[in-house]
Design an enzyme around this catalytic site. Sequence first.
Site, mmCIF file in Angstrom:
data_model
loop_
_atom_site.group_PDB
_atom_site.id
_atom_site.type_symbol
_atom_site.label_atom_id
_atom_site.label_comp_id
_atom_site.label_asym_id
_atom_site.label_seq_id
_atom_site.Cartn_x
_atom_site.Cartn_y
_atom_site.Cartn_z
ATOM 1 N N LYS A 1 0.845 -1.203 0.000
ATOM 2 C CA LYS A 1 0.000 0.000 0.000
ATOM 3 C C LYS A 1 0.875 1.246 0.000
ATOM 4 O O LYS A 1 2.023 1.208 0.454
ATOM 5 C CB LYS A 1 -0.858 0.027 1.281
ATOM 6 C CG LYS A 1 -2.006 -0.961 1.308
ATOM 7 C CD LYS A 1 -2.824 -0.782 2.589
ATOM 8 C CE LYS A 1 -3.948 -1.796 2.678
ATOM 9 N NZ LYS A 1 -4.957 -1.641 1.625
ATOM 10 N N ARG B 1 -10.200 -11.500 2.161
ATOM 11 C CA ARG B 1 -11.058 -12.563 1.628
ATOM 12 C C ARG B 1 -10.364 -13.925 1.715
ATOM 13 O O ARG B 1 -11.036 -14.951 1.774
ATOM 14 C CB ARG B 1 -11.480 -12.213 0.194
ATOM 15 C CG ARG B 1 -10.342 -12.036 -0.756
ATOM 16 C CD ARG B 1 -10.727 -11.289 -2.032
ATOM 17 N NE ARG B 1 -10.844 -9.840 -1.835
ATOM 18 C CZ ARG B 1 -11.227 -8.975 -2.776
ATOM 19 N NH1 ARG B 1 -11.546 -9.410 -3.977
ATOM 20 N NH2 ARG B 1 -11.295 -7.694 -2.517
HETATM 21 N N1 BES Z 1 -8.102 -3.785 4.465
HETATM 22 C C1 BES Z 1 -8.260 -3.414 3.119
HETATM 23 C C2 BES Z 1 -9.558 -2.670 2.853
HETATM 24 C C3 BES Z 1 -9.657 -1.274 3.395
HETATM 25 C C4 BES Z 1 -9.214 -0.212 2.643
HETATM 26 C C5 BES Z 1 -10.242 -1.040 4.605
HETATM 27 C C6 BES Z 1 -9.340 1.067 3.129
HETATM 28 C C7 BES Z 1 -10.388 0.236 5.084
HETATM 29 C C8 BES Z 1 -9.931 1.293 4.346
HETATM 30 C C9 BES Z 1 -8.264 -4.639 2.222
HETATM 31 O O1 BES Z 1 -7.479 -5.677 2.640
HETATM 32 C C10 BES Z 1 -7.761 -4.197 0.899
HETATM 33 O O2 BES Z 1 -6.618 -3.830 0.811
HETATM 34 N N2 BES Z 1 -8.623 -4.229 -0.117
HETATM 35 C C11 BES Z 1 -8.262 -3.814 -1.430
HETATM 36 C C12 BES Z 1 -8.796 -4.834 -2.404
HETATM 37 C C13 BES Z 1 -8.286 -4.652 -3.797
HETATM 38 C C14 BES Z 1 -6.813 -4.987 -3.859
HETATM 39 C C15 BES Z 1 -9.075 -5.548 -4.713
HETATM 40 C C16 BES Z 1 -8.888 -2.447 -1.688
HETATM 41 O O3 BES Z 1 -10.015 -2.214 -1.258
HETATM 42 O O4 BES Z 1 -8.215 -1.617 -2.285
HETATM 43 MN MN MN Z 2 -5.458 -5.453 1.963
#
Ligand code: BES
Ligand code: MN
Length: 496
Positions: free
Chosen positions: A276, A350
Amino acid sequence: MRLRYVDADPRSVVTPMLAVGVTEGADPASGLLADLDATLAGAVRRAFAAGDMRGKSGDETVLYGAEDGPARVVLLGMGKADKVDAEGVRRFAGRAVRTAERLRLDAVAIALDSVDDLAREAVAQAAAEGAGLAAWRFSELKAEDADDPTVAVRSADLVGSADPDGYSRGSLVGAAIARGANLARTLQARPGNVATPTHLADEAVRMAGSVGLEATVLDEERMRAEGMLALLSVSRGSEEEARFIILEHRGGAEGDAPLVLVGKGLTFDAGGISLKPASGMEEMKYDMSGGAAVIGAMQAIGELGLRVNVVGLVPSSENLPDGRATKPGDVIGSLAGKTIEVINTDAEGRLILADALTWGSRLNPAAMVDCATLTGSVVIALGHHAAAVLGNDEELVAELRAAGEVSGERCWQLPLWDEYSKQLDSPTADLQNVGGRPGGSITAAAFLKEFVGESKWAHLDIAGTAWGEGKLPYQRKGALGFPTRLLVEWVRSRAG
Ligand code: BES
Ligand code: MN
Ligand code: ZN
């Protein structure tokens, strides 16, 4: 804080502060207001006559009383009487606590009789929730808090005599729910170096011992033996060992199909190799909010002795980049036996949920509900005022929506039509872990659906609601405990 119901006339309680709700158009010459006006030598009527107290939400008037009763009577406007619902009472009780803090008082009394358009039990429950939630603070990591001039409120008495039985039942329920939500908030607020998977498991075991739940914790060796390869694939890049936490409440008949609650317990989500961006990454300590809510809800369920069998499952791991970490393109296995092509290692929630849902489905649940900070895309869809709910059973989705309204932790349905699952087709494995940007929250749920077997199941995406600015009177900035209250209300509705 100590929260209790006191069967008494509010005029007679010896307290530094009594909070009284006032609705728009309330008559200071009748009911509790008139009673208080008499003991305060006409001060209530003068506040109304001056136009200072009109009952509008936000109105606040502090009156000073005598020594043999409340030292202060604080009138708090609640808005239009026909609009006052449980959430209005929660906010009123939260404001009572905030006002006491500001006045540097460590105890408060809250008058219940002032709200009479709602069931008495519901009023007491909501007041206990609002006061209990408002009193929560997270100060364990500060040596001293010089910036905070307020005082911690240590005791809240809910006072009223209109329906002692209903009031005392409601107070007990609301206090247990607030304690559960506050446990969730404390776990959420702890940073990643404190709240590791091992720490979550230890806290869950400690909590289980205190309310009489059964707790089992699987370590990585045991998970490998079970075949929980999806969960382990997320943990590969981490020095901290993963844990799988199982909490059991046996409140129903032996052999009755349990309700299963599953919560994502990702204690820090750096994204893994699909790293990230740095900005805001510290917020990813909250990626275990679903797991925290399940632990908090299980505490309340145990404390309330709800007459239903409930199993709480929390898959817990970190998601970090490392030489051993799972890489984009890797194909992993899962407890269900399906192979998964990991396109993006940041779609890890997931993966750990997949194995937990498979575990849950093997318990032949009456229904299974998971909650997870799963997608950024749910924040785009619904903002911060509702979680998304998706599932394979419309009745269950409706139950969760109803529990959301009752608890004030609302959720809104998104569709989960088969068409969305096409986005998860992989050329290499049984499915892939991402479905592209369109409908990101829906394809995440479509992925989970592949692992629930025949179970009636619903998923709550809480990425927009688990933490936040905390602008409501009973909240604080940061951990919100969402959806602990919703989960407990849903289980209560099932327990009858
Ligand atoms: N934990 C994150 C989701 C999240 C993002 C929660 C921002 C709270 C605030 C999750 O694991 C994630 O990174 N999801 C990705 C999925 C994508 C790679 C398909 C996302 O939402 O960007
Ligand atoms: Mn994630
Ligand atoms: Zn995550």
